[in-house]
Design an enzyme around this catalytic site. Sequence first.
Site, mmCIF file in Angstrom:
data_model
loop_
_atom_site.group_PDB
_atom_site.id
_atom_site.type_symbol
_atom_site.label_atom_id
_atom_site.label_comp_id
_atom_site.label_asym_id
_atom_site.label_seq_id
_atom_site.Cartn_x
_atom_site.Cartn_y
_atom_site.Cartn_z
ATOM 1 N N ARG A 1 37.241 26.250 35.308
ATOM 2 C CA ARG A 1 37.629 26.310 36.866
ATOM 3 C C ARG A 1 38.961 26.937 36.634
ATOM 4 O O ARG A 1 39.527 28.030 37.322
ATOM 5 C CB ARG A 1 37.493 25.129 37.606
ATOM 6 C CG ARG A 1 37.795 25.362 39.223
ATOM 7 C CD ARG A 1 37.804 24.055 39.909
ATOM 8 N NE ARG A 1 36.527 23.481 39.759
ATOM 9 C CZ ARG A 1 36.183 22.256 40.153
ATOM 10 N NH1 ARG A 1 36.835 21.434 40.874
ATOM 11 N NH2 ARG A 1 34.855 21.701 39.734
ATOM 12 N N HIS B 1 27.174 31.737 39.670
ATOM 13 C CA HIS B 1 28.183 30.681 40.013
ATOM 14 C C HIS B 1 27.641 30.014 41.137
ATOM 15 O O HIS B 1 27.789 29.956 42.097
ATOM 16 C CB HIS B 1 29.315 31.530 40.384
ATOM 17 C CG HIS B 1 30.654 30.547 40.467
ATOM 18 N ND1 HIS B 1 31.380 30.349 39.346
ATOM 19 C CD2 HIS B 1 31.676 30.285 41.590
ATOM 20 C CE1 HIS B 1 32.592 29.553 39.757
ATOM 21 N NE2 HIS B 1 32.616 29.737 40.877
ATOM 22 N N TYR C 1 31.158 41.384 57.622
ATOM 23 C CA TYR C 1 31.840 42.270 58.359
ATOM 24 C C TYR C 1 32.498 43.165 57.000
ATOM 25 O O TYR C 1 32.969 44.401 57.284
ATOM 26 C CB TYR C 1 33.110 41.791 59.105
ATOM 27 C CG TYR C 1 32.296 41.231 60.474
ATOM 28 C CD1 TYR C 1 31.424 41.710 61.131
ATOM 29 C CD2 TYR C 1 32.941 39.932 60.580
ATOM 30 C CE1 TYR C 1 31.039 40.955 62.098
ATOM 31 C CE2 TYR C 1 32.492 38.883 61.471
ATOM 32 C CZ TYR C 1 31.432 39.716 62.436
ATOM 33 O OH TYR C 1 31.132 38.910 63.774
#
Length: 740
Positions: free
Chosen positions: A37, A83, A127
């Site tokens: 991570r 993931h 968007y």
Amino acid sequence: MSDELPLDPDRNTESEPLSRAIGERYLTYALSTIMNRALPDARDGLKPVHRRILYAMRELRLSPTGAFRKSAKITGDVMGNYHPHGDAAIYDAMARLAQDFAMRYPLVDGQGNFGNIDGDNPAASRYTEARLAMASEALMEGLAEDSVDFRPNYDGTLTEPVVLPSAFPNLLANGASGIAVGMATNIPPHNLHEVIDACLHLIKMPEARDDTLAGLIKGPDFPTGGVLVESAESIAETYRTGRGAFRLRAKWEQEDLGRGQWQVVVTEIPYQVQKSKLIERLAELIQTKKIPILADVRDESAEDVRIVLEPRARSVDPEQLMAALFRVSDLEIRFNLNMNVLIDGRVPKVCSLKEVLRAFLDHRREVLVRRANFRLEKIAARLEVLEGYLIAYLNLDRVIEIIRFEDDPKSVMMAEFGLTDVQVEAILNMRLRALRKLEEIELRAERDNLLAERDGLQAMLADEGAQWSRIADQLKEVRNLFGKSAAEGQRRTLIGDAVEVEPIDMEAMIEREPLTVILSKMGWIRAMKGHQALDAEVKFKDGDGPGLAQHAETIDKLMIYASNGRFYTLPANNLPGGRGMGEPLRLMIDLPNEAEVIAMFPWREGERYLVASKAGDGFIVSAADILAQTKSGKQVLNGEALLIRPVSGDHVVTVGQNRKLLVFPLDELPEMARGKGVRLQKFKDGDLSDAAFITLADGLRWQESGGRTRTEPDLTEWLGKRASAGRMAPRGFPRDNKFN
């Protein structure tokens, strides 16, 4: 039923010490955070989430020259295939890869609102659209040629690369930051041209010194530009140890407005500083008058950064103005370097610049060897097929006859011409169009070219020097694409010297005006313009009333003395105005709730004060020893403070709650900076009530309740040594035991 576990808890429970159970589980979590991570891989400079985003976009065929796809689609594929974490976290990571103010060489080409330098968040993933950037193509070049290892994804249905081939040192080019368990990393972006120059030098001189490499890499190159004010020696030491800090300033220029007027225009701000918050901070400095030489700040930015700073007077030196702002705002920051990375994807280590470059170059050599071996296997397979084709052309009529009349042409051809299974399959699958005359010439030319390529690859694999030469050529190709010859490859962060400017005397810049400072009974403070009558009527909040009032000036430092024995300092020009009810004093200083304000007065250099506790202890303290530098104040008197009096006269007079009065010489009081002090007067019961300074020849004066002043000219009866018990106060002395 016999297969079910018994219900008895004792037979179904395993016992282990709590410390070991917690330790093992926390260690597992810590390793997961470090490996999967927070820390980047030294080879490709990516964390797993970034690597998976780029790989998923490659699988979606989102090439730099292709069409864009909705970010929601990309995020979904990454989450579903590689993931299994939150889609918001994945989208945030992808959006950052597309931000040209966050990434020196963006890895994602975004279309739509991906945030801005003001700190605004990207638009929702439905968007925006994205595709891979050219730099990502370079990172994944050769991925299909067995250049890196692959591993199963989280559910074992697909595979993902362990690391990317990485044609350039992305770790240094784009930097990285992350916080793991017990360790963190923070690496700034650098100029790719300079980093590749350092790699080429390390290839040529494997034993190169860190100082030499630091000379090639001048320092970080931030996407937002700015000016790096750090000495070459400091930068070299930081790169040598892998830890340190860089001082980064905004880039500014003086703009002439004519007729002697000018303004400062900031065109580049430090990396990771949000422009909107920076302007808010500058406006706050103007409002609180902490930088009195700054009159106004305006944001005139469009696509570029343009922050206008107006001075209060044209006589101000712009260098001094900016020096003052650098100290109190994010126009100057310190970017900490902590080059903590995963070596070979497994071992976290704080590396020097040379170690990071070496890890990248060793990875490139492994990629080169694996790609060469992969190519040799492909060449061998193709040569086998070409040999079969050529045999077929030499015996074309017989091959056609076998295919037309034999029931099992495959076995016949293998037996008659000595062909392999692969060769016969290729011949049988050959199209009739390939039987034209020129085809044989082309096949021979292709075979000769492949043989030459095979010899070249084998020679390279046998010669380490040739391998490094090939790696150097590849790096030069990348440098030509993204280096200084390209517009985006020019260095953006300037390297400058920190010119120390004489600090401005801020107090001299404050306009001197009279003030009347009012502190209410409930602790609300305000400063009214002018010297008004201290007993004048003033409005307070409901339930509140008058407390303390003091005449001062805007240039004064206002001292607050509290019952906890601490002194607090407030600049008078920063106090809230008198139009409202003021602000709570406890918001400005760290005054405990149980502590009460005893006195409020303007600080004067050279003054001396008597501080005394309720228990009757005290000492003399100088003005220099009570000035506080922080909100928490300065501890001076140990014990519950009762009073403070400016030193005057030649004797001290004290009175206790038992109405006994004592007069003793001033020189019997010690001067200290901090402590409990010495005993002023001895009491059998009760505490100290009041103290004052007198001139013995003038006697003692006090005011009676009716307003008449009384004097006791002869104090011989009460004169004694410090710490004596004293004698009963003279007749007519106030019943409240105060000297007024």
